[in-house]
Write a protein that holds these residues in place. Structure first.
Motif, PDB file in Angstrom:
ATOM      1  N   PHE A 273       1.054  -1.320  -0.170  1.00 13.60           N
ATOM      2  CA  PHE A 273       0.290  -0.458  -0.006  1.00 13.60           C
ATOM      3  C   PHE A 273       1.140   1.785  -0.352  1.00 13.60           C
ATOM      4  CE2 PHE A 273       0.623  -1.252   4.622  1.00 13.60           C
ATOM      5  CZ  PHE A 273       0.816   0.358   5.228  1.00 13.60           C
ATOM      6  N   SER A 274       0.390   2.406  -0.506  1.00 15.22           N
ATOM      7  CA  SER A 274       0.722   3.516   0.123  1.00 15.22           C
ATOM      8  C   SER A 274       1.271   4.017   1.389  1.00 15.22           C
ATOM      9  CB  SER A 274       0.721   4.344  -1.320  1.00 15.22           C
ATOM     10  OG  SER A 274       0.689   5.970  -0.476  1.00 15.22           O
ATOM     11  N   VAL A 277       0.960   8.085   3.873  1.00 12.60           N
ATOM     12  CA  VAL A 277      -0.088   8.788   5.335  1.00 12.60           C
ATOM     13  C   VAL A 277       0.499   7.867   6.221  1.00 12.60           C
ATOM     14  CG1 VAL A 277      -2.073   8.473   6.256  1.00 12.60           C
ATOM     15  CG2 VAL A 277      -1.799   9.103   3.746  1.00 12.60           C
ATOM     16  N   ARG A 284      -0.604   6.316  13.157  1.00 15.42           N
ATOM     17  CA  ARG A 284      -0.708   6.005  12.316  1.00 15.42           C
ATOM     18  C   ARG A 284      -1.898   3.874  12.186  1.00 15.42           C
ATOM     19  NH1 ARG A 284      -1.496  11.081   7.854  1.00 15.42           N
ATOM     20  NH2 ARG A 284      -2.319  12.014   9.587  1.00 15.42           N
ATOM     21  N   LEU A 285      -0.089   3.543  11.783  1.00 12.13           N
ATOM     22  CA  LEU A 285       0.175   2.231  11.928  1.00 12.13           C
ATOM     23  C   LEU A 285       0.289   1.416  13.390  1.00 12.13           C
ATOM     24  CD1 LEU A 285       2.643   1.598   8.818  1.00 12.13           C
ATOM     25  CD2 LEU A 285      -0.027   0.820   9.365  1.00 12.13           C
ATOM     26  N   THR A 342      -2.636  -4.335  14.891  1.00  8.39           N
ATOM     27  CA  THR A 342      -2.916  -3.674  13.551  1.00  8.39           C
ATOM     28  C   THR A 342      -2.322  -4.090  12.176  1.00  8.39           C
ATOM     29  OG1 THR A 342      -1.152  -2.026  13.447  1.00  8.39           O
ATOM     30  CG2 THR A 342      -2.944  -1.150  14.990  1.00  8.39           C
ATOM     31  N   ALA A 343      -4.029  -4.032  11.116  1.00  2.00           N
ATOM     32  CA  ALA A 343      -3.552  -5.190  10.144  1.00  2.00           C
ATOM     33  C   ALA A 343      -3.561  -4.296   9.126  1.00  2.00           C
ATOM     34  CB  ALA A 343      -4.593  -6.141  10.205  1.00  2.00           C
ATOM     35  N   THR A 344      -2.818  -4.288   7.966  1.00  2.00           N
ATOM     36  CA  THR A 344      -2.756  -3.194   6.978  1.00  2.00           C
ATOM     37  C   THR A 344      -2.829  -3.888   5.637  1.00  2.00           C
ATOM     38  OG1 THR A 344      -0.421  -4.005   6.725  1.00  2.00           O
ATOM     39  CG2 THR A 344      -1.174  -1.771   8.021  1.00  2.00           C
TER      40      THR A 344
ATOM     41  N   LEU B   3     -10.808  -5.934   5.343  1.00  2.00           N
ATOM     42  CA  LEU B   3      -9.833  -7.034   5.423  1.00  2.00           C
ATOM     43  C   LEU B   3     -11.076  -7.043   6.360  1.00  2.00           C
ATOM     44  CD1 LEU B   3      -6.274  -5.295   6.455  1.00  2.00           C
ATOM     45  CD2 LEU B   3      -7.210  -6.745   4.582  1.00  2.00           C
ATOM     46  N   ILE B  21      -7.078   0.867   4.621  1.00  2.00           N
ATOM     47  CA  ILE B  21      -5.748   0.490   4.985  1.00  2.00           C
ATOM     48  C   ILE B  21      -4.906   0.304   5.018  1.00  2.00           C
ATOM     49  CG2 ILE B  21      -4.481  -1.577   3.360  1.00  2.00           C
ATOM     50  CD1 ILE B  21      -6.949  -2.818   2.035  1.00  2.00           C
ATOM     51  N   PRO B  22      -4.556   1.923   4.982  1.00  2.00           N
ATOM     52  CA  PRO B  22      -3.148   2.158   4.583  1.00  2.00           C
ATOM     53  C   PRO B  22      -3.058   3.123   6.109  1.00  2.00           C
ATOM     54  CG  PRO B  22      -3.742   3.130   2.183  1.00  2.00           C
ATOM     55  CD  PRO B  22      -4.569   2.473   3.752  1.00  2.00           C
ATOM     56  N   PHE B  23      -3.960   3.263   7.433  1.00  2.00           N
ATOM     57  CA  PHE B  23      -3.701   4.204   8.213  1.00  2.00           C
ATOM     58  C   PHE B  23      -4.328   3.259   8.806  1.00  2.00           C
ATOM     59  CE2 PHE B  23      -6.093   5.823   5.016  1.00  2.00           C
ATOM     60  CZ  PHE B  23      -7.200   6.252   5.236  1.00  2.00           C
ATOM     61  N   PRO B  24      -3.816   1.833   9.618  1.00  2.00           N
ATOM     62  CA  PRO B  24      -5.804   1.289  10.488  1.00  2.00           C
ATOM     63  C   PRO B  24      -5.847   1.722  12.000  1.00  2.00           C
ATOM     64  CG  PRO B  24      -3.322   0.348  10.387  1.00  2.00           C
ATOM     65  CD  PRO B  24      -3.378   0.979   9.314  1.00  2.00           C
ATOM     66  N   ALA B  25      -4.802   2.862  12.731  1.00  2.00           N
ATOM     67  CA  ALA B  25      -5.087   3.167  13.300  1.00  2.00           C
ATOM     68  C   ALA B  25      -5.119   4.354  13.693  1.00  2.00           C
ATOM     69  CB  ALA B  25      -3.879   3.285  14.705  1.00  2.00           C
ATOM     70  N   GLY B  26      -5.246   4.921  12.404  1.00  2.00           N
ATOM     71  CA  GLY B  26      -5.872   7.164  12.024  1.00  2.00           C
ATOM     72  C   GLY B  26      -6.578   7.129  10.871  1.00  2.00           C
ATOM     73  N   PRO B  28      -6.845   9.903   8.357  1.00  2.00           N
ATOM     74  CA  PRO B  28      -5.859  11.233   7.568  1.00  2.00           C
ATOM     75  C   PRO B  28      -7.083  12.221   6.912  1.00  2.00           C
ATOM     76  CG  PRO B  28      -5.390   9.745   6.445  1.00  2.00           C
ATOM     77  CD  PRO B  28      -6.351   9.177   7.535  1.00  2.00           C
ATOM     78  N   GLU B  35      -8.452  13.690  14.862  1.00  2.00           N
ATOM     79  CA  GLU B  35      -7.445  11.471  14.309  1.00  2.00           C
ATOM     80  C   GLU B  35      -7.248  11.677  16.128  1.00  2.00           C
ATOM     81  OE1 GLU B  35      -4.567  12.007  12.277  1.00  2.00           O
ATOM     82  OE2 GLU B  35      -5.183   9.354  11.868  1.00  2.00           O
ATOM     83  N   ARG B  39      -8.667   7.125  17.599  1.00  2.00           N
ATOM     84  CA  ARG B  39      -7.461   6.598  17.154  1.00  2.00           C
ATOM     85  C   ARG B  39      -7.679   5.982  18.912  1.00  2.00           C
ATOM     86  NH1 ARG B  39      -3.637   8.340  14.699  1.00  2.00           N
ATOM     87  NH2 ARG B  39      -2.112   9.620  16.651  1.00  2.00           N
TER      88      ARG B  39
END
Lengths: 344, 70
Positions: A273-274, A277, A284-285, A342-344, B3, B21-26, B28, B35, B39
């Motif tokens: 993924f990109s 962010v 955020r991850l 956390t899952a992406t 997911l 998907i690119p920010f599971p705990a946020g 943007p 935000e 979280r």
């Protein structure tokens, strides 16, 4: 031949999960399931001289454990090593696999017994993997097969299907064959069969097994909580070279002294993924900023001082299962009661 | 969010859906303060999840489970 048997703390009669950190130790003669194994081996002229045992958490997650266990087996005079049966048990299977592989690599013929679905299977080579079935109700059969395979090994032979050896091709393996109909014709026939309520398929869906949910924690305010991610978040520069896809590794990095995952100090190397962010704010991850806040306010007792990370991107199910077993063992040993991944 | 069925399919016992998907705990799209509140809500939901007995893959919706923001 002098045979040494490896079993876990449970089958050695030491105890259950509360004893999973038991260090490797050795006893003379057969212990627990080893008694029946010893009898079967004696019929072939071999002697079970010692039993080496170890707690599953220690055996599966401590890097030196297989070498320590092998050293005890060698001390006891092992000329052949038998590990298990571990059935479907992940940590026990991984331990048996590593111990047998280490023995075999050291020139001691060895076998490990477990279920073909056990995450330890890929690590058994160059030793021999024997199919034990998936649960302890198959104990009798498993020990018989193990003794038979050991007898073949002792003669310098290669045990095979007759001794229950797990082959390279698993049940879900595909073989080429010539189909009389084209793919389009077969697809239409399958669709028609499906419409008629049939369940015919050419490719079986993978069986992910069953994960027994852990018991709930009584109170988060009394719990040590870990935060984990498969989002490939690593220190900037990726010092350990975590793969961005099809990961074969996972890593542990300290959170001590940090209140937030600062941009520029961590980066995601995930290839699926990109990451723009996530890299702008790595919380955020991995939600460290809020987790620290909850630790300070007493909503959780403490945050585990490390985070564990891999890249969940095209990762093999066997590898991922393996990582899960190792993570669970590591966290349990560290006294962690709950994990947020956390899952992406 | 997409997911969630995969997590359930492979047997993850406790699942908290998030927003991308690119920010599971946020998220943007929110301003920084909002935000961070989101979280917090996700983690509060996760703590409810690990404190709840489950027998199969179970979804804990952060909009329903965590307490409303003050």
């Amino acid at each position: 031949m002098k045979v040494v048997h490896y079993i876990n703390q449970f089958f050695a009669g030491i105890g259950g999960e509360d004893k999973a950190s038991t260090l490797p130790a050795s006893r003379e003669g057969a212990v627990g399931p080893g008694r029946k194994l010893a009898a079967a081996l004696a019929a072939e002229g071999h002697e079970l001289v010692a039993t080496v045992y170890c707690g599953d958490d220690y055996a599966a997650s401590e890097r030196n454990a297989p070498a320590e266990i092998l050293a005890l087996a060698t001390e006891a005079g092992a000329e052949l090593l038998i590990a298990g049966p571990a059935f479907g048990s992940g940590r026990y299977g991984i331990a048996c696999a590593r111990v047998a592989a280490a023995a075999s690599a050291a020139g001691i013929p060895a076998l490990a017994a477990m279920d073909p679905s056990n995450p330890g299977v890929p690590e058994v080579a160059p030793a021999v993997a024997v199919n034990s079935g998936d649960a302890a109700r198959h104990m009798g059969d498993a020990l018989t097969k193990m003794a038979a395979a050991a007898a073949v090994l002792a003669k310098g032979g290669t045990p095979g299907e007759a001794e229950g050896v797990i082959g390279g091709a698993s049940a879900g393996a595909r073989r080429n064959s010539l189909a009389p109909l084209t793919a389009a014709q077969r697809a239409v026939l399958l669709a028609l069969s499906r419409l008629a309520g049939g369940k015919t398929t050419e490719i079986k869906l993978p069986d992910f097994g069953h994960v027994a949910p852990a018991a709930p924690i009584a109170d988060p305010r009394e719990a040590v909580v870990a935060i984990l991610t498969e989002g490939a978040l690593v220190p900037f520069g990726n010092p350990d070279r975590l793969e961005s896809a099809r990961a074969k590794h996972w890593f542990r990095y300290p959170l001590t002294g940090r209140d937030t995952m600062a941009a520029g100090e961590f980066q995601s190397v995930h290839g699926g993924f990109s990451t723009v962010v996530a890299n702008a704010d790595p919380n955020r991850l991995l939600p460290l900023d809020v987790a620290r806040e909850m630790e300070a306010s007493g909503e959780i007792k403490a945050l585990h001082p490390d985070y564990l990370v891999t890249a969940g991107n095209g990762t093999g199910v066997a590898d991922a299962t393996h990582f899960g077993v190792e993570w669970a063992a590591e966290l349990r040993r560290a006294g962690v009661q709950a994990a947020i991944l956390t899952a992406t | 969010m997409n997911l969630v069925p995969i997590a359930a399919r492979v047997g993850a016992p406790r699942i908290v859906p998030t927003r991308g998907i690119p920010f599971p705990a946020g998220d943007p799209s929110l301003d920084p303060e909002a935000e961070r509140a989101w979280r917090r809500r996700l983690l509060e939901t996760a703590l409810v999840a690990v404190s709840t007995e489950v027998h199969k893959p179970t979804i804990f919706d952060p909009m329903l489970v965590a307490p409303a923001p003050a």
